[in-house]
Design an enzyme around this catalytic site. Structure first.
Site, PDB file in Angstrom:
ATOM      1  N   TYR A   1      44.934  33.399  40.480  1.00 24.35           N
ATOM      2  CA  TYR A   1      44.632  34.095  41.733  1.00 24.35           C
ATOM      3  C   TYR A   1      44.681  33.128  42.924  1.00 24.35           C
ATOM      4  O   TYR A   1      45.268  33.442  43.968  1.00 24.35           O
ATOM      5  CB  TYR A   1      43.252  34.728  41.612  1.00 24.35           C
ATOM      6  CG  TYR A   1      42.787  35.529  42.804  1.00 24.35           C
ATOM      7  CD1 TYR A   1      43.377  36.753  43.114  1.00 24.35           C
ATOM      8  CD2 TYR A   1      41.741  35.075  43.605  1.00 24.35           C
ATOM      9  CE1 TYR A   1      42.937  37.504  44.199  1.00 24.35           C
ATOM     10  CE2 TYR A   1      41.290  35.818  44.681  1.00 24.35           C
ATOM     11  CZ  TYR A   1      41.894  37.030  44.982  1.00 24.35           C
ATOM     12  OH  TYR A   1      41.452  37.764  46.050  1.00 24.35           O
TER      13      TYR A   1
ATOM     14  N   LYS B   1      47.195  33.375  46.076  1.00 23.27           N
ATOM     15  CA  LYS B   1      46.671  33.536  47.430  1.00 23.27           C
ATOM     16  C   LYS B   1      46.992  32.337  48.319  1.00 23.27           C
ATOM     17  O   LYS B   1      47.086  32.482  49.553  1.00 23.27           O
ATOM     18  CB  LYS B   1      45.161  33.778  47.378  1.00 23.27           C
ATOM     19  CG  LYS B   1      44.788  35.156  46.816  1.00 23.27           C
ATOM     20  CD  LYS B   1      45.479  36.292  47.535  1.00 23.27           C
ATOM     21  CE  LYS B   1      44.888  37.658  47.214  1.00 23.27           C
ATOM     22  NZ  LYS B   1      45.671  38.745  47.844  1.00 23.27           N
TER      23      LYS B   1
END
Length: 285
Positions: A174, A178
């Protein structure tokens, strides 16, 4: 304030065409409702058709314009289909909000290739494909507008996270996705400036949605493309997270949507390539 006898002030996004992914619930739903409330025609996506259509019905019930484009943003053909849906329905692409996503956490030694690629695909590859599909459409629209003596700014808002700006244990996939979307944001701000497209990102901290809901039920799950993904966090962990936030609480989906909205309105026409941290003071320094 609207004075008695005067016409209501024009809404800031009147007639603009806004595309929002992951808009059936949570932050995306709030974004779709906010943009529609300011006059935008909204093309909204969700993995599941039912919640997407429910938001469409809500917008239309309030007098707005919206259409659903359900399905997985990770599908190889989704970017083209999403952009084409907007062109077929509303003949333009003016605002793109890349919001869809979820988390599938683990420490790196226990993270599988499937976990890694699933999260990279939804948070980075999907926005890349959507924006790649949008480029020739936007270029053609800008050329036609220039021939007519028209000129205005278009907007892209990519959703990042404080996990992407500062890292977070257990979220290698993640955080990498991001962080990557920030790089994509800054690059397209340079590539698309000639088209008067402002490309920015918001990096959210702890926002209260179904994915971050405090729950003692360790079995809480959502289904994503046949995978059972655990959601929610332990109530004690939630309290600890909120205690470290200077404002003392997590944010709401409407507050998160408000930050995205700031990058969609004319007042931000000279802002591009920026990352706005939205964390109640957390992750700001």
């Amino acid at each position: 304030m609207v004075r008695h006898g005067k016409e209501r002030m024009s809404r800031k996004l009147e007639g603009r065409v806004a595309l929002v992914t992951g808009a059936g619930r949570g932050i995306g739903r709030s974004v779709a409702l906010k943009l529609a409330g300011e006059g935008a025609h909204v093309v909204l996506n969700d993995l599941d058709a039912a919640p997407a259509q429910a938001v469409v019905d809500e917008i239309r019930g309030a007098g707005g314009e919206a259409i659903a484009c359900p399905g997985s943003v990770s599908a190889a053909d989704f970017g083209e289909r999403f952009i084409q849906t907007a062109m077929d329905a509303y003949k333009s692409v003016d605002i793109i909000v890349n919001n869809a996503g979820y988390t599938w956490d683990n420490v790196i030694q226990k993270m599988t290739d499937e976990q890694w690629y699933a999260i990279i695909d939804v948070h980075l590859t999907a926005p890349f494909r959507i924006l790649r599909a949008a480029q020739p459409v936007i270029r053609a629209l800008v050329r036609t507008e220039a021939e007519q003596g028209l000129s205005f700014h278009r907007k892209v808002v990519n959703v990042s996270s404080v996990s992407g700006t500062g890292g977070n244990a257990g979220q290698a996939n993640y955080a990498a996705g991001k962080a990557g979307i920030i790089g994509l944001t800054k690059t397209l701000a340079k590539e698309w400036g000639r088209y008067k497209v402002n490309v920015n990102a918001v990096a959210f901290g702890f926002i209260r949605t179904r994915l971050t809901e405090a729950t003692a039920d360790s079995g809480a799950r959502i289904e994503v493309e046949g995978r059972q993904i655990r959601i929610g966090i332990n109530p004690d962990s939630a309290k600890d997270i909120e205690a470290r936030i200077p404002l003392g609480r997590g944010g709401t989906p409407d507050e998160a949507a408000g930050a995205i909205y700031l990058f969609c309105i004319p007042e931000s026409n000279y802002v591009s390539g920026q990352v706005l941290v939205v964390g109640g003071g957390q992750g700001s320094g």
